[in-house]
Motif scaffolding. Structure first.
Motif, PDB file in Angstrom:
ATOM      1  N   ASP A  65     -27.664 -19.073 -14.636  1.00 31.73           N
ATOM      2  CA  ASP A  65     -27.544 -20.509 -14.843  1.00 31.73           C
ATOM      3  C   ASP A  65     -28.749 -21.016 -15.633  1.00 31.73           C
ATOM      4  O   ASP A  65     -29.808 -20.400 -15.652  1.00 31.73           O
ATOM      5  N   ASP A  76     -23.114 -28.778 -11.772  1.00 33.14           N
ATOM      6  CA  ASP A  76     -22.879 -27.335 -11.724  1.00 33.14           C
ATOM      7  C   ASP A  76     -21.975 -26.915 -10.572  1.00 33.14           C
ATOM      8  O   ASP A  76     -22.019 -25.771 -10.136  1.00 33.14           O
ATOM      9  N   ASN A  83     -24.037 -19.194 -10.562  1.00 35.66           N
ATOM     10  CA  ASN A  83     -25.474 -19.383 -10.767  1.00 35.66           C
ATOM     11  C   ASN A  83     -26.151 -18.108 -11.232  1.00 35.66           C
ATOM     12  O   ASN A  83     -27.126 -18.153 -11.979  1.00 35.66           O
ATOM     13  N   HIS A  87     -23.558 -24.649 -17.532  1.00 38.95           N
ATOM     14  CA  HIS A  87     -23.876 -24.107 -16.210  1.00 38.95           C
ATOM     15  C   HIS A  87     -22.878 -23.072 -15.700  1.00 38.95           C
ATOM     16  O   HIS A  87     -22.650 -22.980 -14.508  1.00 38.95           O
TER      17      HIS A  87
END
Length: 183
Positions: free
Chosen positions: A79, A62, A67, A90
């Protein structure tokens, strides 16, 4: 704006980690970890968190991912959970050599020792910010990815990815966004 960092890792040879029950040791090197962008501290303020750390022990691809992105109290990007390991799930940039080995769902952190991430530019004015994340040897591929993130405060987030290959090969590339997902 807040950019965090963490200690780097040195991966131990397989025979050594089996003996010590340690896969890696921490080094004195400081590497980027997270980039936090906020438009303010009121409840409806926009917030984004960008992953700056390369895959380490967990094998989750990732690096460079968004996120989390929340605006006006709504979760717009999130995420995927820890168990989902493939980098195309991701909110990151996808580079997959064709054909992709089917057995490559989970990576080992030591396979990414050559991947380097740098926060090249970081500017803020008012509730807006600009960041450029530079990633070499991205996801074990012969490419460099520049991810430019324009955080427009409460008016959105804009991401521009540029990829440069260091060798000719066939690959599937492009951004991958997870807005709402159930696993």
């Amino acid at each position: 704006i807040l950019a965090t960092e963490r200690a780097g890792m040195e991966w131990l040879p397989k025979d050594e980690w089996r003996e010590k029950w340690l896969h890696a040791t921490l080094t004195d090197e400081r590497i980027p970890d997270k980039l936090i962008l906020r438009s303010g501290w009121h409840p409806a303020a926009s917030y984004a968190m960008i992953e700056l750390c390369p895959p380490m022990g967990h094998g989750q691809g990732d690096a460079g991912a968004i996120n989390s992105y929340i605006s006006q109290g709504s979760v717009l990007l999130s995420d995927t959970p820890y168990i989902v390991r493939d980098h195309e799930l991701h909110n990151s940039f996808v580079v997959k050599r064709e054909p992709w080995p089917e057995e490559r769902v989970r990576w080992r952190g030591n396979e990414f020792a050559d991947m380097k991430i740098a926060l090249e530019d970081l500017h803020q004015t008012g509730g807006m910010a600009y960041a450029r994340v530079h990633i070499t040897d991205y996801m074990k591929q012969p490419v460099t990815v520049d991810r430019r993130i324009f955080f427009l405060g409460d008016d959105g987030i804009w991401v521009r990815d540029t990829v440069e290959s260091t060798e000719a090969y066939r690959a599937r590339i492009g951004p991958a966004w997870q807005t709402v997902a159930t696993y």
